[in-house]
Write an enzyme that holds these catalytic residues in place. Structure first.
Site, PDB file in Angstrom:
ATOM      1  N   LYS A  15      33.294  26.733  14.219  1.00  0.00           N
ATOM      2  CA  LYS A  15      33.442  25.303  13.933  1.00  0.00           C
ATOM      3  C   LYS A  15      33.977  25.062  12.517  1.00  0.00           C
ATOM      4  CE  LYS A  15      29.130  24.058  14.635  1.00  0.00           C
ATOM      5  NZ  LYS A  15      28.510  25.359  14.895  1.00  0.00           N
ATOM      6  N   ARG A  90      23.229  17.553  15.891  1.00  0.00           N
ATOM      7  CA  ARG A  90      22.595  18.778  16.382  1.00  0.00           C
ATOM      8  C   ARG A  90      21.354  18.474  17.210  1.00  0.00           C
ATOM      9  NH1 ARG A  90      24.709  22.214  11.896  1.00  0.00           N
ATOM     10  NH2 ARG A  90      24.078  24.356  12.149  1.00  0.00           N
ATOM     11  N   ARG A 126      29.423  37.944   7.743  1.00  0.00           N
ATOM     12  CA  ARG A 126      30.138  36.920   6.962  1.00  0.00           C
ATOM     13  C   ARG A 126      29.892  37.026   5.468  1.00  0.00           C
ATOM     14  NH1 ARG A 126      29.754  31.014   9.714  1.00  0.00           N
ATOM     15  NH2 ARG A 126      27.802  30.846   8.570  1.00  0.00           N
ATOM     16  N   ARG A 159      25.230  34.348   2.932  1.00  0.00           N
ATOM     17  CA  ARG A 159      24.279  33.243   3.035  1.00  0.00           C
ATOM     18  C   ARG A 159      22.921  33.788   3.471  1.00  0.00           C
ATOM     19  NH1 ARG A 159      27.163  28.639   6.606  1.00  0.00           N
ATOM     20  NH2 ARG A 159      25.006  28.488   7.331  1.00  0.00           N
ATOM     21  N   ARG A 170      18.368  30.784  14.432  1.00  0.00           N
ATOM     22  CA  ARG A 170      19.335  29.685  14.530  1.00  0.00           C
ATOM     23  C   ARG A 170      19.872  29.566  15.958  1.00  0.00           C
ATOM     24  NH1 ARG A 170      23.458  31.330  10.106  1.00  0.00           N
ATOM     25  NH2 ARG A 170      24.543  29.376  10.553  1.00  0.00           N
TER      26      ARG A 170
HETATM   27  P1  AMP Z   1      25.583  25.085   9.087  1.00  0.00           P
HETATM   28  O1  AMP Z   1      26.340  25.426   7.867  1.00  0.00           O
HETATM   29  O2  AMP Z   1      26.222  23.986   9.879  1.00  0.00           O
HETATM   30  O3  AMP Z   1      25.254  26.299   9.930  1.00  0.00           O
HETATM   31  O4  AMP Z   1      24.170  24.470   8.609  1.00  0.00           O
HETATM   32  C1  AMP Z   1      23.271  25.253   7.824  1.00  0.00           C
HETATM   33  C2  AMP Z   1      21.860  24.706   7.975  1.00  0.00           C
HETATM   34  O5  AMP Z   1      21.813  23.342   7.500  1.00  0.00           O
HETATM   35  C3  AMP Z   1      21.327  24.618   9.401  1.00  0.00           C
HETATM   36  O6  AMP Z   1      20.801  25.861   9.863  1.00  0.00           O
HETATM   37  C4  AMP Z   1      20.248  23.548   9.258  1.00  0.00           C
HETATM   38  O7  AMP Z   1      19.080  24.052   8.618  1.00  0.00           O
HETATM   39  C5  AMP Z   1      20.918  22.571   8.284  1.00  0.00           C
HETATM   40  N1  AMP Z   1      21.701  21.556   9.033  1.00  0.00           N
HETATM   41  C6  AMP Z   1      23.047  21.360   9.002  1.00  0.00           C
HETATM   42  N2  AMP Z   1      23.411  20.343   9.806  1.00  0.00           N
HETATM   43  C7  AMP Z   1      22.278  19.881  10.368  1.00  0.00           C
HETATM   44  C8  AMP Z   1      21.983  18.854  11.317  1.00  0.00           C
HETATM   45  N3  AMP Z   1      22.955  18.101  11.855  1.00  0.00           N
HETATM   46  N4  AMP Z   1      20.681  18.654  11.673  1.00  0.00           N
HETATM   47  C9  AMP Z   1      19.684  19.398  11.131  1.00  0.00           C
HETATM   48  N5  AMP Z   1      19.895  20.392  10.257  1.00  0.00           N
HETATM   49  C10 AMP Z   1      21.170  20.645   9.871  1.00  0.00           C
END
Ligand code: AMP
Length: 216
Positions: A15, A90, A126, A159, A170
């Site tokens: 994404k 999400r 990554r 990360r 996740r």
């Molecule tokens: P990502 O970079 O999109 O994988 O997001 C990293 C982390 O941020 C996720 O594992 C969640 O802990 C938090 N996060 C990001 N977007 C959301 C969302 N829409 N709802 C809840 N937590 C989020």
């Protein structure tokens, strides 16, 4: 009329990478809730402090915090004609809050699917740039010099949530809380399903077609 594109799919489906390319091709801002949280963490804000424990353990940040942060971001003038959402919604509650805000906008959801084994390999290999957030992969796109970003020369880091244990958490959070969001958009007739296991260029061209309302 405002056009809002929503990128759905599990962590590691591509994404972020595709959103950055699509945003360029469509001249639309790329809004990533994960990046917004990481920025807040980096700046040491109260929101960042609140989000940290959830992010580091692979759980979702509570809806109210995410929704407020996202709505503040998309209220900015660059989002007037539309924007591209990466990592939001999400949960079904987030999708409903977005629906209520977007009445009248054109919404398209692009859903990337990739098998779990490939997702785990992608995420645990990554390396993310501290400077420009560009992502290298130790196997698929290694940097010319170990630990240094090819794009901006910044230093690369893994990360905390890309460790094997957190990646598995996740993915299970995705299955339980985010999968139902697909049905939400499918029921509204605005979901396009895309195979995210193809090459990045193939996925990009299918996404661009779907984003513009064509069949991919
Ligand atoms: P990502 O970079 O999109 O994988 O997001 C990293 C982390 O941020 C996720 O594992 C969640 O802990 C938090 N996060 C990001 N977007 C959301 C969302 N829409 N709802 C809840 N937590 C989020």
């Amino acid at each position: 009329m405002q056009t809002v594109l929503i990128l759905l799919g599990p962590p590691g489906a591509g994404k972020g990478t595709q959103a950055a390319r699509l945003a360029g091709a469509l001249s639309s801002p790329h809004v990533s809730t994960g990046d917004l949280f990481r920025e807040n963490l980096g700046r040491g804000t109260e929101l960042g402090q609140k989000a940290r424990q959830f992010m580091e353990s692979g759980r979702l940040v509570p809806d109210a915090l995410v929704i407020d942060m996202l709505f503040d971001r998309v209220a900015k003038s660059d989002c007037k004609a539309g924007y591209l959402l990466d990592g939001f919604p999400r949960t079904v509650a987030q999708a409903e809050a977005l629906d209520a805000r977007l009445s009248g906008a054109t919404v398209r959801a692009l859903n990337l699917s990739v098998a779990d084994a490939a997702l785990i390999e992608r995420l645990t290999g990554r390396w993310t740039c501290k400077g420009c957030a560009h992502i290298h992969h130790e196997r698929f796109s290694p940097p010319a010099k170990a630990g240094v970003c090819d794009k901006c020369g910044g230093s690369l880091y893994q990360r905390a949530d890309d460790s094997r244990e957190v990646v598995e958490k996740r993915l299970s959070v995705y299955r339980e809380q985010t999968r139902p969001v697909e049905a939400h958009y499918r029921a509204r007739g605005v979901l396009a399903d895309l195979d995210g296991s193809r090459t990045p260029d193939q996925v990009f061209s299918a996404m661009l077609t779907a984003a513009q309302g064509g069949k991919s």
